[in-house]
Design an enzyme around this catalytic site. Structure first.
Site, short mmCIF file in Angstrom:
data_model
loop_
_atom_site.label_atom_id
_atom_site.label_comp_id
_atom_site.label_asym_id
_atom_site.label_seq_id
_atom_site.Cartn_x
_atom_site.Cartn_y
_atom_site.Cartn_z
N ARG A 92 0.82 -1.21 0.00
CA ARG A 92 0.00 0.00 0.00
C ARG A 92 0.85 1.26 0.00
O ARG A 92 0.63 2.18 -0.74
CB ARG A 92 -0.90 0.03 1.23
CG ARG A 92 -2.17 -0.74 1.05
CD ARG A 92 -2.77 -1.05 2.35
NE ARG A 92 -1.87 -1.86 3.15
CZ ARG A 92 -2.20 -2.42 4.30
NH1 ARG A 92 -3.37 -2.22 4.82
NH2 ARG A 92 -1.32 -3.16 4.94
N SER A 130 -7.56 -3.63 7.17
CA SER A 130 -8.52 -4.34 8.02
C SER A 130 -8.63 -3.62 9.36
O SER A 130 -9.71 -3.52 9.94
CB SER A 130 -8.07 -5.78 8.24
OG SER A 130 -7.94 -6.44 7.01
P1 ADP Z 1 -0.94 -9.32 7.40
O1 ADP Z 1 -1.36 -9.32 8.83
O2 ADP Z 1 -0.22 -10.56 6.98
O3 ADP Z 1 -0.26 -8.07 6.91
P2 ADP Z 1 -3.32 -8.45 6.02
O4 ADP Z 1 -4.60 -9.17 5.92
O5 ADP Z 1 -3.33 -7.14 6.73
O6 ADP Z 1 -2.31 -9.47 6.62
O7 ADP Z 1 -2.75 -8.22 4.56
C1 ADP Z 1 -2.45 -9.27 3.68
C2 ADP Z 1 -1.71 -8.68 2.48
O8 ADP Z 1 -2.57 -7.82 1.77
C3 ADP Z 1 -0.49 -7.84 2.85
O9 ADP Z 1 0.49 -8.04 1.85
C4 ADP Z 1 -1.02 -6.43 2.82
O10 ADP Z 1 0.00 -5.49 2.57
C5 ADP Z 1 -1.99 -6.53 1.66
N1 ADP Z 1 -3.05 -5.54 1.75
C6 ADP Z 1 -3.82 -5.22 2.82
N2 ADP Z 1 -4.70 -4.22 2.52
C7 ADP Z 1 -4.47 -3.92 1.21
C8 ADP Z 1 -5.03 -2.95 0.31
N3 ADP Z 1 -5.95 -2.09 0.70
N4 ADP Z 1 -4.55 -2.93 -0.96
C9 ADP Z 1 -3.58 -3.78 -1.33
N5 ADP Z 1 -2.99 -4.69 -0.53
C10 ADP Z 1 -3.43 -4.76 0.72
#
Ligand code: ADP
Length: 167
Positions: A92, A130
């Protein structure tokens, strides 16, 4: 020919349209995308791993090349079991970069034949996480345009339950 499989690991607590965008774009490159929910009992989550898996399945039903699974141990072990060579992650902002760089380097040192592929977030999704989604809903805000419909419904239910429990 061998199937091109990417594993997209994450907490997905819960899945957002930012994640969905990455998955849809990855489906243009890979034959199959495995969305892998990480369950880490040290990390506090709002939804159980099972709830997170169910929400992703519901949000992505109709996408036959998406498989939803979960793992509790080392991602590199899960990759071997899934017979996948590519880890997919979304980026992001520069703030994501340092953590992702360390994880990707550590994973490569554990498994030399596995690569991490980063996709830059779509312009409409860079501000979605999230964590902020949960914050907004807990304060009574609407996230309908930021998460799939089944997810916003589940979020509302969860916070209503929590408020009842707190009384
Ligand atoms: P983690 O706790 O492993 O970071 P997340 O569910 O927060 O898990 O995120 C999983 C993946 O998706 C990570 O690589 C994160 O950077 C990516 N991600 C989260 N939100 C977005 C978004 N809005 N756009 C693109 N990628 C995202």
């Amino acid at each position: 020919m061998e199937e091109k499989i990417a594993v997209y690991p994450g907490s997905f607590d819960p899945i957002t349209y930012g994640h969905v965008d990455i998955i849809k774009r990855a489906l243009k490159i890979f034959d199959k995308v495995i969305v892998a929910v990480a369950y880490n009992y040290n990390k506090k989550s709002l939804f159980t791993p099972q709830e997170r898996v169910e929400m992703i399945k519901e949000a992505l039903k109709g996408y036959t090349n998406v498989i939803v699974g979960s793992f509790g141990g080392l991602l590199m072990e899960y990759m071997k079991e899934a017979n996948a060579k590519v880890v997919l992650r979304g980026l992001r902002a520069t703030s994501d970069f340092e953590y992702e760089y360390h994880m990707a380097s550590m994973n490569r040192s554990l498994s030399k034949d596995i690569d991490t592929l980063f996709m830059v977030t779509g312009k409409d999704y860079f501000f979605i996480s999230s964590r902020t989604i949960k914050e907004v809903v807990s304060l009574g805000g609407s996230v309908e345009e930021l998460v799939p419909e089944n997810v916003s419904r589940k979020l509302r239910e969860k916070f209503v339950q929590q408020k009842r429990g707190a009384k």
